[in-house]
Design an enzyme around this catalytic site. Structure first.
Site, PDB file in Angstrom:
ATOM      1  N   GLU A 182       0.812  -1.218   0.000  1.00 52.26           N
ATOM      2  CA  GLU A 182       0.000   0.000   0.000  1.00 52.26           C
ATOM      3  C   GLU A 182       0.844   1.266   0.000  1.00 52.26           C
ATOM      4  O   GLU A 182       0.414   2.310  -0.504  1.00 52.26           O
ATOM      5  CB  GLU A 182      -0.963   0.010   1.192  1.00 52.26           C
ATOM      6  CG  GLU A 182      -2.072  -1.037   1.098  1.00 52.26           C
ATOM      7  CD  GLU A 182      -1.675  -2.375   1.713  1.00 52.26           C
ATOM      8  OE1 GLU A 182      -0.482  -2.558   2.062  1.00 52.26           O
ATOM      9  OE2 GLU A 182      -2.567  -3.238   1.857  1.00 52.26           O
ATOM     10  N   PHE A 238     -11.600  -7.093  13.617  1.00 51.12           N
ATOM     11  CA  PHE A 238     -10.497  -7.546  12.761  1.00 51.12           C
ATOM     12  C   PHE A 238     -10.150  -6.462  11.739  1.00 51.12           C
ATOM     13  O   PHE A 238     -11.023  -5.919  11.066  1.00 51.12           O
ATOM     14  CB  PHE A 238     -10.879  -8.843  12.042  1.00 51.12           C
ATOM     15  CG  PHE A 238      -9.809  -9.325  11.100  1.00 51.12           C
ATOM     16  CD1 PHE A 238      -8.564  -9.700  11.593  1.00 51.12           C
ATOM     17  CD2 PHE A 238     -10.032  -9.383   9.740  1.00 51.12           C
ATOM     18  CE1 PHE A 238      -7.552 -10.130  10.733  1.00 51.12           C
ATOM     19  CE2 PHE A 238      -9.041  -9.815   8.876  1.00 51.12           C
ATOM     20  CZ  PHE A 238      -7.801 -10.189   9.371  1.00 51.12           C
ATOM     21  N   GLN A 239      -8.879  -6.150  11.633  1.00 48.86           N
ATOM     22  CA  GLN A 239      -8.351  -5.118  10.725  1.00 48.86           C
ATOM     23  C   GLN A 239      -8.986  -3.756  10.972  1.00 48.86           C
ATOM     24  O   GLN A 239      -9.136  -2.958  10.045  1.00 48.86           O
ATOM     25  CB  GLN A 239      -8.479  -5.549   9.257  1.00 48.86           C
ATOM     26  CG  GLN A 239      -7.565  -6.726   8.923  1.00 48.86           C
ATOM     27  CD  GLN A 239      -7.401  -6.984   7.444  1.00 48.86           C
ATOM     28  OE1 GLN A 239      -8.289  -6.712   6.648  1.00 48.86           O
ATOM     29  NE2 GLN A 239      -6.245  -7.520   7.062  1.00 48.86           N
ATOM     30  N   LYS A 269     -17.524  -0.442   5.833  1.00 53.11           N
ATOM     31  CA  LYS A 269     -17.928  -1.445   4.851  1.00 53.11           C
ATOM     32  C   LYS A 269     -19.435  -1.484   4.619  1.00 53.11           C
ATOM     33  O   LYS A 269     -19.899  -1.652   3.487  1.00 53.11           O
ATOM     34  CB  LYS A 269     -17.440  -2.827   5.324  1.00 53.11           C
ATOM     35  CG  LYS A 269     -17.690  -3.944   4.316  1.00 53.11           C
ATOM     36  CD  LYS A 269     -17.071  -5.253   4.796  1.00 53.11           C
ATOM     37  CE  LYS A 269     -17.192  -6.338   3.734  1.00 53.11           C
ATOM     38  NZ  LYS A 269     -16.515  -7.583   4.146  1.00 53.11           N
ATOM     39  N   MET A 318      24.435   8.738   2.675  1.00 50.26           N
ATOM     40  CA  MET A 318      24.407  10.037   3.349  1.00 50.26           C
ATOM     41  C   MET A 318      24.727   9.885   4.823  1.00 50.26           C
ATOM     42  O   MET A 318      25.427  10.719   5.406  1.00 50.26           O
ATOM     43  CB  MET A 318      23.031  10.701   3.160  1.00 50.26           C
ATOM     44  CG  MET A 318      22.970  12.140   3.645  1.00 50.26           C
ATOM     45  SD  MET A 318      24.153  13.215   2.800  1.00 50.26           S
ATOM     46  CE  MET A 318      23.163  13.826   1.438  1.00 50.26           C
TER      47      MET A 318
END
Lengths: 177, 579
Positions: B49, B111-112, B161, B483
């Site tokens: 993602e 969940f999630q 949802k 760096m």
């Protein structure tokens, strides 16, 4: 000495912020203060006369925060509609305190004397405690709390101050064009 | 028209002109992926993602249109926090749609589930948790408006949802086309105050040693042409910050290039010696100013920015103008015209000759590789620059390779430089290059990446290979987090702590091939040109060219952190030259 707008010389500034009355707006304002390193001294929130908006009265420590940045960053929040910095000399401020004090029957009279002098209100009485409330300017509420302290404060709850600008005293000249 | 929330979301995105969506499906966003099949919007399936977010940013960088990403709830939402923060810091217009657990389950540790709007509050310009299907059209319309107006930035829309699931009655709604915004607290300013613009014009006419300090706001406001007109009218030299490379052509005689910590000597020193800085869409970032108290000590400041919070945040301006850079510059040009145009400008020949003296004494420089040495990264970048079309889009990661690319590339066109400035997000290059290629398929797109950065987001090359984005990657492999290695060499007595990445593991050529790319490896200077030519010929597949580079090369000039820009450290070969 001139006092900058919104400051009371005591190291705090009062911001009156009109926000959209939506879920999570208070978290946005509080989160902004936290992540920009500005400290909130007190905060009062309530709906306004127009139910779409709420009004926050925020007292900010001026030493800790460049006030111009506080205001500009607040103004960037999409839900913040209007911000006013209130100068204490040009505004009316009020705060509510509820306090429970030790009050054995033998000294209850002394406490009731203070309640009378300050025009406070007795809310509840127990056998050795008394609960009173006072609405007034923050400094008057401070004085009352200081005077009660020697008796033994059991519990105290202050709302934080709310404020509105003072009204114009001079009527416009009726003869003016 | 009756529809469900998922269909409404897709229609709302189509109505906003979205042509491409970067994303990855999952449980909570699943119902939206069904109407997606019937939509005109192309979906690019990413491998992580974070990649979706940076692709959306790269798309926005290259096109000026908002980039759009869509991912599910929980870990997908947290994975896209980095791109949101990156876009917030660099003012990139972006809209991210996240799935959320059903509204009734919010707050139950489902969940999630995660508090996506809470987590992203401080890294978005604004965010929404949509609670009713009927709100979807208006919220999407408002989200694009907020993302693209004023100071642009990312907006997140979190969608439970149940309001998009056709099997749930809460998703039923009647479509409407929003025709306005109810945003009483949002008034993006456009034009600048005309009196302040007149004051600025007067300051410009009085200045003997002025410099235009142009920042990313030039590109955001599409003000490159206006800037060119202002510079040419007044003959004032222009520095272009890291966020405005390409906003003023590098091949223009008035261009001084990049200022700041790794800016070139002339850009840094001209600002230090200036009596007037005209800051246009720039924010006095610490990487530009060095120690603020020592920054441009002789200069008056004209500061133009669309965000009033930037005016006076770091340095108190003498004239502060809130407004869109393009409109303000155009008005400034008019105001200067009223004062006599070019005739109104004082004789600045002495200033010009001082500047050209610095340019002659302190050009960018490096030593070519000796026989037994690996490649010099600066050499690779010069060769790449000279072998690619002038309008090539270059994306970079973060670190030494980023600074060398900004220094050595010639950016002559706006929107050809895609990089992570404010947040400094390693791993930005590959997904951002893919997004840029998606937005500008007609252009050649090169990602310049370091070996540390490459290992953070290389999996998105699978996305490039399978979705048909033939980007090219110049991998500057110096076997180090370069760096950090440079700082440990210079400021930690060469005590190298956890910066060596190894030279041969992973095998980048094999890895590139496994990811569906052509993999090339270059070790000697004479192979550089032919490898670039070969890569430029490949248009049906991504290409990764690993350039094996010297580990000990440092980026110069450098202003050490916390020092004044007057203490800029030049290349060792130039240290004895008179300043």
């Amino acid at each position: 000495m001139s006092v900058p707008p919104g400051t009371d010389g005591g190291g705090t500034t009062t911001l009156v912020v009109r926000v959209e009355n939506k879920a999570g707006v208070l978290a946005r304002v509080a989160g902004l203060f936290a992540r920009r390193g500005f400290n909130i001294e007190s905060l009062a929130v309530a709906p306004t006369e127009d139910e779409r908006f709420s009004r926050l009265t925020i007292v900010v420590g001026v030493d800790a925060a460049p006030m111009e940045q506080v205001v500009k960053q607040l103004d960037k929040l999409v839900n913040v509609v209007e911000i006013r910095e209130l100068n204490p000399a040009a505004s009316v401020e009020r705060e509510l305190m509820m306090v429970t004090v030790r009050a054995d029957p033998a000294i209850r009279g002394q406490i009731l004397d203070l309640v009378r002098v300050f025009q406070a209100t007795v809310l509840n009485v127990g056998y050795d405690e008394i609960m009173v409330s006072l609405t007034g300017s923050p400094s008057r509420v401070d004085d009352f709390e200081d005077l009660l302290r020697p008796y033994g404060i059991v519990d105290v709850q202050r709302t934080g101050k709310v404020a509105l600008p003072k009204l114009v005293k001079t009527a416009p000249d009726p003869l003016a064009p | 028209m009756n529809m469900n929330g998922g269909q409404a979301l897709m229609k709302a995105l189509e109505d906003e002109g979205v042509d491409i969506l970067f994303g990855l499906p999952g449980g909570a966003i699943l119902p939206v992926y069904d109407p997606l099949i019937d939509s005109s919007i192309r979906h690019v399936l990413v491998r992580h993602e974070q990649g979706a977010g940076h692709m959306a940013e790269g798309y926005a960088h290259a096109t000026g249109r908002p980039g759009v990403a869509m991912v599910t709830s929980g870990p997908a939402a947290t994975n896209i926090v980095t791109p949101l923060c990156d876009a917030y810091m660099d003012s990139i217009p972006m809209v991210v749609v996240t799935g959320q657990v059903p509204y009734a389950a919010i707050g139950t540790d489902a969940f999630q589930e995660c508090d996506t709007t809470g987590i992203t509050m401080s890294v978005t310009k604004h965010n929404y948790l949509v609670t009713e299907a009927a709100d979807i059209p208006q919220v999407i319309h408002d989200a694009f408006h907020i993302a693209t107006t004023g100071r642009p930035g990312p907006v997140l829309v979190d969608i439970p949802k149940d309001i998009v699931d056709p099997n749930n009655p809460r998703s039923a709604m009647e479509w409407y086309t929003p025709d306005s915004h109810d945003l009483p607290g949002y008034h993006p300013n456009r034009a600048g105050d005309s009196e302040l613009i007149r004051q600025a014009a007067k300051l410009i006419c009085e200045a003997e040693r002025p410099v235009i300090y142009s920042g990313g706001g030039i590109l955001k406001a599409r003000a490159a042409e206006a800037l060119l007109e202002l510079a040419e009218l007044t003959g004032i030299p222009v520095v272009t910050t890291l966020m405005n490379r390409g906003g003023f052509p590098d091949d223009h005689p008035l261009c001084l290039g990049m200022p700041g910590m790794h800016g070139n000597y002339t850009a840094v020193t001209a600002m230090q010696e200036a009596d007037l800085l005209i800051a246009l869409g720039a924010r006095f970032d610490d990487r530009v100013t060095g120690k603020v108290a020592g920054f441009a000590p002789l200069a008056k400041i004209i500061h133009v920015d669309i965000d009033s919070a930037e005016l006076g945040k770091v340095r108190r301006p003498d004239v502060a103008i809130q407004g869109d850079c393009r409109l303000v510059i155009e008005d400034l040009v008019k105001a200067l015209g009223e004062l006599g145009g070019n005739e109104s400008q004082p004789d600045r020949n002495r200033w010009r000759s001082r500047i050209s003296g610095w340019q002659e004494r302190f050009p960018l420089t490096y030593e070519q590789s000796k026989d037994d040495e690996l490649l010099k990264p600066q050499y690779v970048l010069e060769q790449l620059r000279d072998a690619t079309p002038d309008d090539t889009i270059v994306a970079s990661g973060v670190g030494q390779h980023q600074m060398w690319t900004s220094q050595y590339w010639k950016f002559n066109h706006p929107y050809t430089w895609v990089n992570s400035g404010g947040l400094g997000t390693m791993g930005f290059a590959i997904p951002a290059a893919i997004g840029a290629k998606a937005g500008r398929p007609d252009r050649m797109v090169w990602a310049v990446d370091g070996d540390g950065c490459f290992q953070m987001t290389a999996q998105e090359l699978v996305t490039a290979a399978t979705e048909g984005f033939p980007i090219k990657v110049a991998l500057i492999n110096n076997a180090y987090l370069g760096m950090v290695r440079q700082w440990q060499e210079m400021f930690y007595e060469e005590r190298y702590s956890e910066v060596y990445l190894t030279r041969d593991v992973p095998d980048y050529k094999m890895w590139a091939e496994a990811l569906g790319c052509v993999g090339l490896r270059v070790e000697s200077p004479e192979e550089v040109g032919p490898a670039i030519a070969q890569a430029n010929e490949i248009n049906d597949q991504p290409v990764v060219v690993e350039f094996r580079c010297e580990a000990g090369e440092n980026v110069f000039p450098m202003v050490p952190a916390g020092m004044s820009n007057s203490d800029v450290v030049v290349d060792p070969s130039q240290q004895d030259r008179p300043r």
